[in-house]
Design a protein around this motif. Structure first.
Motif, short mmCIF file in Angstrom:
data_model
loop_
_atom_site.label_atom_id
_atom_site.label_comp_id
_atom_site.label_asym_id
_atom_site.label_seq_id
_atom_site.Cartn_x
_atom_site.Cartn_y
_atom_site.Cartn_z
N UNK A 290 -76.38 25.16 86.18
CA UNK A 290 -77.34 25.49 85.13
C UNK A 290 -78.68 25.80 85.75
N UNK A 291 -79.51 26.48 84.98
CA UNK A 291 -80.85 26.86 85.43
C UNK A 291 -81.90 26.17 84.58
N UNK A 292 -83.08 26.06 85.13
CA UNK A 292 -84.21 25.63 84.32
C UNK A 292 -84.54 26.72 83.32
N UNK A 293 -85.32 26.38 82.31
CA UNK A 293 -85.63 27.33 81.26
C UNK A 293 -86.30 28.59 81.78
N UNK A 294 -87.11 28.45 82.84
CA UNK A 294 -87.81 29.62 83.37
C UNK A 294 -87.08 30.26 84.54
N UNK A 295 -85.91 29.73 84.88
CA UNK A 295 -85.15 30.32 85.95
C UNK A 295 -85.69 30.03 87.33
N UNK A 296 -86.64 29.11 87.48
CA UNK A 296 -87.23 28.84 88.79
C UNK A 296 -86.32 28.02 89.68
N UNK A 297 -85.36 27.33 89.09
CA UNK A 297 -84.48 26.46 89.87
C UNK A 297 -83.07 26.53 89.32
N UNK A 298 -82.10 26.40 90.25
CA UNK A 298 -80.69 26.31 89.89
C UNK A 298 -80.18 24.92 90.26
N UNK A 299 -79.36 24.36 89.40
CA UNK A 299 -78.86 23.01 89.59
C UNK A 299 -77.34 23.02 89.68
N UNK A 300 -76.81 22.22 90.59
CA UNK A 300 -75.41 21.82 90.51
C UNK A 300 -75.41 20.43 89.92
N UNK A 301 -74.83 20.29 88.75
CA UNK A 301 -74.87 19.06 87.98
C UNK A 301 -73.51 18.41 87.95
N UNK A 302 -73.48 17.10 88.03
CA UNK A 302 -72.23 16.37 87.94
C UNK A 302 -71.73 16.29 86.51
N UNK A 303 -70.57 15.71 86.29
CA UNK A 303 -70.05 15.53 84.93
C UNK A 303 -71.02 14.75 84.05
N UNK A 304 -70.90 14.97 82.75
CA UNK A 304 -71.81 14.32 81.80
C UNK A 304 -71.55 12.82 81.76
N UNK A 305 -72.64 12.05 81.78
CA UNK A 305 -72.53 10.60 81.71
C UNK A 305 -73.02 10.05 80.38
N UNK A 306 -73.82 10.84 79.66
CA UNK A 306 -74.33 10.45 78.34
C UNK A 306 -74.36 11.70 77.48
N UNK A 307 -74.00 11.58 76.21
CA UNK A 307 -74.04 12.72 75.30
C UNK A 307 -75.26 12.64 74.41
N UNK A 308 -75.62 13.77 73.81
CA UNK A 308 -76.83 13.84 73.02
C UNK A 308 -76.82 12.94 71.81
N UNK A 309 -75.64 12.67 71.24
CA UNK A 309 -75.61 11.83 70.05
C UNK A 309 -75.85 10.35 70.36
N UNK A 310 -75.91 9.99 71.66
CA UNK A 310 -76.24 8.62 72.03
C UNK A 310 -77.74 8.39 72.11
N UNK A 311 -78.53 9.46 71.98
CA UNK A 311 -79.99 9.35 71.94
C UNK A 311 -80.42 9.19 70.49
N UNK A 312 -81.07 8.06 70.19
CA UNK A 312 -81.45 7.78 68.80
C UNK A 312 -82.73 8.49 68.40
N UNK A 313 -83.71 8.53 69.31
CA UNK A 313 -85.00 9.09 68.91
C UNK A 313 -85.77 9.51 70.16
N UNK A 314 -86.69 10.45 69.96
CA UNK A 314 -87.60 10.89 71.02
C UNK A 314 -88.93 11.21 70.37
N UNK A 315 -90.01 10.84 71.02
CA UNK A 315 -91.35 11.10 70.50
C UNK A 315 -92.29 11.32 71.67
N UNK A 316 -93.47 11.81 71.36
CA UNK A 316 -94.48 12.04 72.40
C UNK A 316 -95.76 11.34 72.01
#
Length: 633
Positions: A290-316
């Motif tokens: 996968x790439x970063x949103x701006x394409x500045x970096x490419x990643x080789x990522x391992x298998x998923x360890x957590x899914x998005x539905x396990x995140x309850x909330x995010x704030x700033x």
């Protein structure tokens, strides 16, 4: 010389004037130095806008109503995540139709396109985003110079603040321009220069790669590290292993994934020509590129360890100093896992990854096969609450929090069509609505002048001030928070006229009651305010509470009505306390009102008051009698 008794009221009016001037200055500054406007932004029904039709995609090709309704709710939250935009999200068959007022912003379009699975994957390695070419390590000016230590912060980096909750934090360094990254900005969370290791990645966090600028890492000779292999000899994770969080993170972050096959995929992957993401083809138990949103970096990522539905909330929010309790000037993103198994899995992941070398101590947040952030762990997170810090601004922290909070849709979508739509309410209807509001306001003014004589001018002045403040605040909210004024919102503003006048009537009638009891005007104003203010506060609190509940439970245009009603209720209370009461208190010292002129609104005959002393020895005997009683000396 000014009367010292009026000094507090003059000070209050001065503060009120200063606040009004500050709001006016803010509006002028937003127009002159930003993209602000002199008028409030209009909603979809008054201005028209952009309509996008989205078609859902699932792995088995079927779409059920429950998933579609959930997707609509999340999309509506995404579009309105940065303000009361009054967008409309609805279903049309198995498709979702999204309509936003005005031109659809890039942020809104990206939020709708990023509409499939969010996963958390450990970073195996990172290389520069320019594909198919040998490039120097980002941050190097010359390939012949010694390579920089990938774990050392860049000169302009700042040390991240410690997270009291065990946050996944990162320092805010940004890679220096290079032939491959000049002009690009790494996504928030990737805080160090992109390391480009050669040979087998070392386990030492302070190791320095050689000066040879290899574009991709060499594959390992054998899987090793205890990672299971398939019959073909390739690394693999079975569903049974994935059910054990400890095994899953050990296997998912293993260097054994740096095989010849995955290294070639990483080298050939083009960030500028990515294929359309198809969630049905994604295997969470296999690595991904996968790439970063701006394409500045490419990643080789391992298998998923957590899914998005396990995140309850995010704030700033702002970073607060642990020593002083004051904001430090920086911003952070706060994460909260969903408790139970999700919190336990996140604790296991953080405990294991915190001891890994760069970049394998980074946990990438992947949305539609784009890395939106890749913060590194500074310590273990046992309670599921983390903080991502870095060189965030308030806007970028909010944007990342919204991506995390609204990123896990139960399905993916492709854009079927995008078109402009016309206003649903014609100009004649808007004109008639404004005429109706003007007529209502005129009737209120005429009634106030008839009932209260010159005192009614205080009502008129207060209404004009409230209208001006409402206009300023609506315009500033449109600039800062994308507030859109719809016909429902205009209705809320018109309804607020009655609420505002009701506060004035309660106050004036209390003052008249005090005059009927024989008080002088100056004393009657203060004692009348002491009694009327309680009623005004309670009335405003009830109106605000009702509007808040309506805003929280309603959708679409009803929320606009509720928001404007909340806003005008606060402004009504503000004007009554900071303008109407001080102004009447000052007028009570003016001879015209103090002596009860016939046109002042305080004349005894007008209010039905009988003075305590009637002259020639006549006095009022009882204030509580139904009819005035008099006694002569």
């Amino acid at each position: 010389m000014a009367n010292p008794k009026t000094r507090p009221f003059r000070s209050t009016l001065a503060i009120f004037t200063l606040i009004t001037l500050m709001l006016t200055g803010g509006l002028i500054a937003s127009v002159q130095f930003s993209d602000g406007s002199w008028t409030p932004k209009l909603g979809l029904d008054l201005e028209g806008g952009t309509q996008m039709v989205l078609q859902p995609q699932t792995a088995d090709g079927t779409v059920n109503a429950e998933q579609l309704d959930q997707a609509v709710d999340i999309m509506r939250a995404r579009v309105d995540g940065q303000g009361v935009a009054e967008a409309e999200v609805a279903t049309l068959g198995n498709n979702v139709v999204v309509a936003v007022p005005g031109a659809m912003t890039r942020e809104q379009e990206d939020a709708l396109r990023q509409s499939s699975q969010m996963r958390f994957r450990p970073v195996i390695t990172v290389v520069a985003g320019s594909p198919m070419e040998v490039s120097p390590i980002p941050g190097e000016g010359d390939p012949t110079e010694p390579a920089a230590d990938p774990t050392a912060p860049t000169p302009d980096a700042t040390e991240p603040a410690a997270s009291p909750t065990g946050g996944a934090t990162a320092s805010p360094a940004t890679p220096a321009p290079s032939p491959t990254t000049a002009g690009a900005v790494l996504p928030r969370g990737l805080q160090q220069a992109t390391p480009t290791p050669t040979g087998t990645p070392t386990a030492s966090p302070t190791a320095t790669p050689t000066g040879s600028p290899a574009a991709t890492p060499e594959p390992t000779e054998t899987p090793g590290l205890g990672l299971p292999t398939s019959e073909e000899g390739t690394p693999t994770i079975t569903p049974q292993d994935a059910a054990d969080p400890q095994k899953l993170i050990e296997y998912a972050s293993s260097e054994a994934w740096l095989t010849a096959q995955w290294s070639q995929r990483l080298e050939e992957f083009d960030c500028r020509a990515q294929p359309v993401y198809d969630p049905s083809k994604e295997d969470p138990l296999q690595p991904s590129v996968a790439c970063s949103d701006d394409g500045a970096a490419k990643y080789l990522l391992g298998p998923a360890v957590i899914s998005g539905d396990q995140l309850a909330d995010a704030s700033s929010g702002p970073i607060v100093s642990q020593q002083t309790g004051a904001p430090t000037g920086g911003y952070q993103v706060n994460l909260q896992m969903d408790g139970g198994e999700a919190t336990a899995a996140y604790a296991t992941v953080s405990r294991y990854m915190v001891g890994l070398p760069e970049p394998r101590n980074q946990l990438a947040i992947v949305l539609d096969n784009h890395v939106v952030s890749a913060p590194r762990f500074e310590n273990a997170i046992p309670d599921g609450r983390a903080q991502i810090t870095g060189n965030f601004t308030a806007e970028s922290a909010m944007a990342l929090a919204n991506q995390l909070k609204f990123g896990a849709l139960p399905m993916s979508f492709t854009v079927q069509s995008t078109e402009s739509v016309s206003p649903t309410i014609g100009g004649d209807q808007l004109r008639l609505a404004m005429i109706a509001g003007a007529v209502g306001l005129l009737l209120v003014v005429l009634y106030s002048l008839w009932q209260y004589r010159a005192l009614g001018l205080v009502t008129v002045a207060s209404l004009l001030v409230t209208a001006g403040l409402t206009y300023l605040v609506l315009t500033l909210f449109g600039w800062g928070y994308n507030l859109r004024l719809t016909m429902a919102g205009i209705t809320g503003a018109i309804v607020a006229i009655g609420t505002t006048v009701d506060s004035f009537i309660v106050y004036f009638e209390r003052v008249r009651d005090e005059l009927r009891d024989g008080r002088r005007l100056q004393s009657a104003v203060q004692s009348g305010w002491a009694r009327a203010s309680r009623t005004i506060y309670i009335s405003s609190a009830v109106s605000f509470l009702a509007a808040t509940v309506l805003y929280a439970l309603a959708t679409s245009n009803v929320r606009g009505f509720a928001f404007v009603l909340m806003l005008t209720t606060v402004l009504d209370l503000f004007v009554t306390v900071m303008f109407t009461h001080p102004l009447l208190s000052l007028l009570s010292h003016v001879k015209f009102f103090r002596d009860g002129h016939r046109l002042s609104g305080f004349h005894p005959d007008t209010i039905g008051a009988i003075p305590a002393y009637r002259g020639r020895g006549r006095t009022r005997l009882s204030d509580s009698a139904t009819t005035p009683q008099e006694v002569s000396a």
